[in-house]
Structure formats: structure tokens, C-alpha cells
Design a protein around this motif. Structure first.
Motif, PDB file in Angstrom:
ATOM      1  N   ASP A  47       4.120   0.803   9.977  1.00  0.00           N
ATOM      2  CA  ASP A  47       3.510  -0.332  10.664  1.00  0.00           C
ATOM      3  C   ASP A  47       2.365  -0.892   9.827  1.00  0.00           C
ATOM      4  O   ASP A  47       1.652  -0.147   9.142  1.00  0.00           O
ATOM      5  N   ALA A  48       2.150  -2.186   9.948  1.00  0.00           N
ATOM      6  CA  ALA A  48       1.094  -2.844   9.175  1.00  0.00           C
ATOM      7  C   ALA A  48      -0.279  -2.260   9.464  1.00  0.00           C
ATOM      8  O   ALA A  48      -1.067  -1.999   8.538  1.00  0.00           O
ATOM      9  N   ASP A  49      -0.580  -2.007  10.753  1.00  0.00           N
ATOM     10  CA  ASP A  49      -1.916  -1.496  11.085  1.00  0.00           C
ATOM     11  C   ASP A  49      -2.127  -0.078  10.590  1.00  0.00           C
ATOM     12  O   ASP A  49      -3.193   0.267  10.074  1.00  0.00           O
ATOM     13  N   PHE A  50      -1.095   0.746  10.704  1.00  0.00           N
ATOM     14  CA  PHE A  50      -1.221   2.129  10.239  1.00  0.00           C
ATOM     15  C   PHE A  50      -1.335   2.188   8.716  1.00  0.00           C
ATOM     16  O   PHE A  50      -2.119   2.984   8.177  1.00  0.00           O
ATOM     17  N   LEU A  51      -0.565   1.367   8.020  1.00  0.00           N
ATOM     18  CA  LEU A  51      -0.659   1.336   6.563  1.00  0.00           C
ATOM     19  C   LEU A  51      -2.047   0.870   6.106  1.00  0.00           C
ATOM     20  O   LEU A  51      -2.562   1.324   5.084  1.00  0.00           O
ATOM     21  N   THR A  52      -2.658  -0.015   6.886  1.00  0.00           N
ATOM     22  CA  THR A  52      -4.014  -0.470   6.565  1.00  0.00           C
ATOM     23  C   THR A  52      -5.015   0.660   6.762  1.00  0.00           C
ATOM     24  O   THR A  52      -5.903   0.882   5.927  1.00  0.00           O
ATOM     25  N   LEU A  53      -4.865   1.401   7.857  1.00  0.00           N
ATOM     26  CA  LEU A  53      -5.707   2.586   8.093  1.00  0.00           C
ATOM     27  C   LEU A  53      -5.537   3.579   6.954  1.00  0.00           C
ATOM     28  O   LEU A  53      -6.531   4.101   6.408  1.00  0.00           O
ATOM     29  N   LYS A  54      -4.312   3.854   6.568  1.00  0.00           N
ATOM     30  CA  LYS A  54      -4.039   4.823   5.508  1.00  0.00           C
ATOM     31  C   LYS A  54      -4.661   4.376   4.183  1.00  0.00           C
ATOM     32  O   LYS A  54      -5.183   5.209   3.427  1.00  0.00           O
ATOM     33  N   LYS A  55      -4.626   3.081   3.916  1.00  0.00           N
ATOM     34  CA  LYS A  55      -5.237   2.557   2.690  1.00  0.00           C
ATOM     35  C   LYS A  55      -6.734   2.872   2.655  1.00  0.00           C
ATOM     36  O   LYS A  55      -7.269   3.263   1.613  1.00  0.00           O
ATOM     37  N   VAL A  56      -7.398   2.708   3.803  1.00  0.00           N
ATOM     38  CA  VAL A  56      -8.832   2.991   3.865  1.00  0.00           C
ATOM     39  C   VAL A  56      -9.093   4.482   3.685  1.00  0.00           C
ATOM     40  O   VAL A  56      -9.993   4.889   2.940  1.00  0.00           O
ATOM     41  N   ILE A  57      -8.295   5.332   4.347  1.00  0.00           N
ATOM     42  CA  ILE A  57      -8.468   6.777   4.208  1.00  0.00           C
ATOM     43  C   ILE A  57      -8.279   7.195   2.758  1.00  0.00           C
ATOM     44  O   ILE A  57      -9.069   7.956   2.195  1.00  0.00           O
ATOM     45  N   ASP A  58      -7.215   6.689   2.140  1.00  0.00           N
ATOM     46  CA  ASP A  58      -6.909   7.063   0.761  1.00  0.00           C
ATOM     47  C   ASP A  58      -7.994   6.595  -0.224  1.00  0.00           C
ATOM     48  O   ASP A  58      -8.168   7.205  -1.288  1.00  0.00           O
ATOM     49  N   SER A  59      -8.721   5.554   0.136  1.00  0.00           N
ATOM     50  CA  SER A  59      -9.770   5.055  -0.758  1.00  0.00           C
ATOM     51  C   SER A  59     -10.926   6.034  -0.884  1.00  0.00           C
ATOM     52  O   SER A  59     -11.650   6.027  -1.880  1.00  0.00           O
TER      53      SER A  59
END
Length: 342
Positions: A130-142
Motif C-alpha cells: 500500500d502507498a501509505d505503508f510504503l511511505t512509513l517504511k521509507k521513513v523507518i528505513d531512513s
């Protein structure tokens, strides 16, 4: 190449599978869609939207076709295990909609059969993309938030007094997605506390849950759904030792309207008001406040992984132990929901 047969022809197939599969014609071919005869009565017009598929009510036609190497199961939950076992016994790999099974024990049976027959059986946990979950994951991975402290995952509605369906329940129908998202990120929790019950249908359904998953170093992830949330509430709230992130809700898929005809993939453009909100302290002590652009939903990633798993024996993106961990929590929650009225 994947030669696919779908079992079922509901919204899941037409909205979340076929639009992505149609984009992968070099590696995937849809050959069959199986529908029970009673399900086709008064509902055959949709079949004309897909002239290149074979629609059939003969399950043997599908299962005995040696060309078919993947069966995708999109039936009501109660039939997931039976069709999975049938397909595996006929030498077909399996992708099964959530919930993969209704019990952890049944899921283990399916996984063991797949392993015995040197086949792939995987749960379609497409909400990992999902777009929102992938956005969350991007922030975590940063890593900009530092050591994580707390994550809240909300999927809320305002649907007061749901009483029309006594089998109504969110645990198997909805919680399976956010639980899988959390477990895909952080693994099986060390401890779980569950508040699962029904506000409007005591003893008949679970329309409310608040589940806390505890991990090492004091990190906690909360998965929550309520039918009594009238205001817009963030989809995700994440706090770390260096800052916080909130992800607005992008709305519910069930609220979307679709025109007659096959669903086609379109680029969704989100207004900046729906972008994520990130605030953290940088390495040099500066306060940073950013709007985080939304990633693109990509349910086709499941099929990319399946192709690698089936043809090149690569690891499955949705691991067996993750499916079992989710089902274990849901089974516990179902028991608690029933006991809540005693």
C-alpha cells in the motif's frame, strides 16, 4: 512464465489482482477464472470484459490442465484451505487471499503439503505494498527517527450500530492486514496484549480491537480499529528517540466508485495535504520539519516475487512463520472477543 487460474471472481480479483497482472504480460498469462455456476447467475456481463480468459464452472478443467502452474484462491474464507490443498495435490503452486487459513493448524497443514510436493504456497498479503505503508517504511528505513519507541497503526471507520450481519467481524477480515504489516517490519513480537470485542454485537462479532505488540528495547506497536471514529485520524503515528512521523489516512478502498469494465492501473496523484509529516532532530541538532511524498501502491510486487520463488527457488516475500504469527494473534483475539460478554 506463470500460467494462472483464479478461483473466484470477486472485487479482490478485479481490483487488486488483474490490473497488476495485465501489466506483466511478458511473464504472466491468465488462462482461467473458475466460478461456481450459482455465482454466475445474473452476473455474466463482467465476464465479457475479459475476452482472453476462459471462464468455467468445471473445477477439474482447471486442476487437470498441465499448463496451469499457479492457482490464485479468492473464495470466501471458509474455502481457502480446501482449494489450497486441492491445487497442491494437483501439482499447482498457490497464492491464497487473506486470511490464508482460519487456524494456525490448518495453515501449517497447507505449508507442509507444499513443501512435501516441492511447490510454493503463499499468502497474498498485498497490503505490504500500500502507498501509505510504503511511505512509513521509507521513513523507518531512513533511520532519521533514531531508535523507535512506539508505532500506532489505525484503520478506523464511522459506522455506528452495525447489526445487519451477525457474522460481521474485523479480526479475520481486516486485522490480518495491519498485523502482517507490523510483523513484516519487526518480526514476531515478544509479547502481545489484546482488547478484542464488539461495541454493537456482543458475542456475535468483533468490531473493535486494540492490540499491543511488544518488542525488544521497549518498542511497542499498536494495531487498532474502531467503528466510532468520526474525525480524520492518522493511518500511522510513529515516534522515535529523535523525532516523530504521522501518515494521514488516504481513505478506504470500499468508498471508491468504479465504472463498468475492467479496472485499469492509473497513477494516483495525492495532494500535498495527504503527504506524511516528519519532524526530527538532525545530527547537528537542527530541528527538521518535512512533508514526505507518498509512495506508489504496487500489488504486482507479489507476483514478481512468486515468479522468482517458483522458477528460481528464491525465498517467498511472505514467509510461513509470518503467516502463522498473524493467525496465532487473531485466534487469541477471537477467543477474547467471545469472552468479553461473559
Amino acid at each position: 512464465m506463470l500460467i494462472v487460474a483464479y478461483i473466484g471472481f470477486g472485487n479482490s480479483v478485479t481490483h487488486y489482482h488483474l490490473p497488476y497482472v495485465e501489466e506483466k504480460k511478458d511473464t504472466i498469462k491468465v488462462k482461467y477464472i473458475y466460478r461456481r455456476e450459482e455465482d454466475r447467475i445474473g452476473d455474466t456481463e463482467r465476464e465479457t470484459w475479459y475476452p482472453n480468459y476462459i471462464f468455467t464452472s468445471n473445477i477439474n478443467e482447471v486442476m487437470e490442465d498441465p499448463e496451469v502452474n499457479l492457482v490464485v484462491i479468492n473464495t470466501p474464507d471458509a474455502f481457502h484451505v480446501d482449494y489450497s490443498i486441492l491445487a497442491l495435490c494437483k501439482g499447482k503452486n498457490v497464492l491464497c487471499e487473506k486470511p490464508f487459513a482460519l487456524t494456525k493448524t490448518d495453515a501449517q497443514k497447507v505449508f507442509h503439503l507444499a513443501e512435501k510436493n516441492n511447490l510454493v504456497a503463499m499468502a497474498n498479503q498485498n497490503r505490504r505494498f500500500d502507498a501509505d505503508f510504503l511511505t512509513l517504511k521509507k521513513v523507518i528505513d531512513s533511520g532519521v527517527l533514531g531508535e523507535l519507541v512506539e508505532l500506532e497503526s489505525h484503520y478506523d471507520y464511522f459506522k455506528p450500530a452495525i447489526k445487519e450481519n451477525k457474522k460481521f467481524g474485523f479480526l479475520y477480515g481486516l486485522a490480518v492486514h495491519p498485523l502482517d504489516q507490523i510483523i513484516s517490519l519487526f518480526g514476531t513480537p515478544n509479547k502481545v496484549t489484546l482488547d478484542c470485542r464488539s461495541i454493537d454485537n456482543p458475542g456475535l462479532a468483533d468490531d473493535y480491537y486494540d492490540m499491543d505488540l511488544f518488542y525488544a528495547q521497549g518498542f511497542k506497536a499498536t494495531v487498532k480499529t474502531s467503528c466510532y471514529v468520526k474525525i480524520d485520524y492518522p493511518r500511522f503515528i510513529l515516534h522515535g528517540k529523535k523525532g516523530s512521523f504521522t501518515m494521514p489516512s488516504l481513505g478506504h478502498n470500499s468508498n471508491k466508485t468504479y465504472k463498468p469494465g475492467p479496472i485499469l492501473l492509473e497513477d494516483t496523484v495525492y495532494s500535498e495535504s495527504l503527504w506524511g509529516n516528519l519532524s526530527y532532530v538532525s545530527e547537528d541538532g537542527t530541528d527538521v520539519h518535512l512533508k514526505v511524498p507518498i509512495e506508489t501502491t504496487n500489488y504486482g510486487a507479489i507476483y514478481d516475487n512468486l515468479l522468482e520463488a517458483i522458477e528460481n527457488k528464491q525465498p517467498k516475500i511472505v514467509k510461513n512463520e509470518e503467516v502463522l504469527a498473524v493467525l496465532d494473534i487473531i485466534e487469541q483475539g477471537t477467543i477474547i472477543a467471545k469472552e468479553a460478554v461473559k
